[in-house]
Design an enzyme around this catalytic site. Sequence first.
Site, PDB file in Angstrom:
ATOM      1  CB  CYS A 160      -6.323 -46.354  53.666  1.00 61.39           C
ATOM      2  SG  CYS A 160      -5.203 -46.052  52.286  1.00 61.39           S
ATOM      3  CB  CYS A 348      -3.643 -53.803  45.293  1.00 64.46           C
ATOM      4  SG  CYS A 348      -2.715 -52.778  46.464  1.00 64.46           S
TER       5      CYS A 348
END
Length: 402
Positions: A160, A348
């Site tokens: 992440c 993103c």
Amino acid sequence: MTRKKVLVLGGNFGGLTAALTVKHELHGDVDVTVVSAADHFLFNPSLIWVPFGKRRPQDITFPLAPTFAEHDVRFVHGEATELDLAARRVSTTAGPEDYDYLVIATGYRNNFQAVPGLGPDGNASTITTLEDAVHAGEAWRRLLRDPGDVVVGATQGAGCFGAAYEFLFNTSYQLRKAGLKDKVKLTYITSEPFLGHFGIGGLPHGESLLGMFLRKEGIEPVIGVAMDHVDDGRVVLADGRAVDFSFAMVVPPFVGQEVIAKATEIADDKGYVKVRDTYQTHTHDEVYAVGIAAAVAVPWQTPTPVGIPKTGFPTEQQAHVAGMNIAAQIRGEQPGLHKEFGEIPAVCVMDAGNNGVLILADRMLPPRKHGVLIPGPQNHTMKLGFEKYFLWKMRGGHVTLP
């Protein structure tokens, strides 16, 4: 014919999307049950703002039961405890559930054991769950009262990285707002082999762009390293170096849920479910897995191990594929949708306080034909707008919308 039973484990990005996709595709002619250990949906991308007081838990969550009730989906607030694949039954804390088709969307657990000194009772904060982010806020407020150096990092095996970068740049922005930027040393420690790798192999000019951001913000990077342990006020690296801190936020690796790890017929050693490009398991055509619960092979080796980010957009894509394929099976057809994780586009919006970067690529994983990073303050505004839109979309069960 009796109506088929579809059981979904998990109610967040993947679970909610899969459950409602099946229901809508079959025009309601199917019994869908969702079992979730959480009774609220959580918009995870906004956890980066919680420690700074920019978001409260109620701002980024909503109760699941009304949404499912509106779409005639049975909701059970409970936790799966055992999968009996042969009997097509799942034991839960609220009682057993039988199924004809099963979707596993159980998400992740933090693997704090990867680095001693992490965890709720450890020496560094994290932001990977709502509870963690709230506790990180308590540590952040202590820092503001008694300033000192700050470390933001992502351990070996973490995937992440986007959240780590977002928190890093938001930290820099908040330190500046508090008048502490010149008094606090900010260090970024990452297992990535280069800045902007993100766990997806990087994108064109990404390393130079992220390097420029760090230089502009006066952030010192420590790249391609593993963490050995975290002491009180000090991150000790595998090569013996140490970085002192008064506040640290470290993203750990993730692993699958324990109940999935026990189902060794379908799970790998990290507790993720091994799936085909239809998101069916290799051994059971009626069992699917999506999102973080689905295993993804890392297509490279790096000197320090890095994971792959299984973010919201690919999770939604996987859940749509799974839901449509289950509907096809119920209609007596073969599952016709195929989409490897690596083939899903990368989309993103990375926030940086009052700035940001839009990340776009034709594939999550190489080889790619196209990939671009677009910096600018418009991305901060874009992420704020997307948060509001996505919460509205999921609360209303509008899973067919983009």
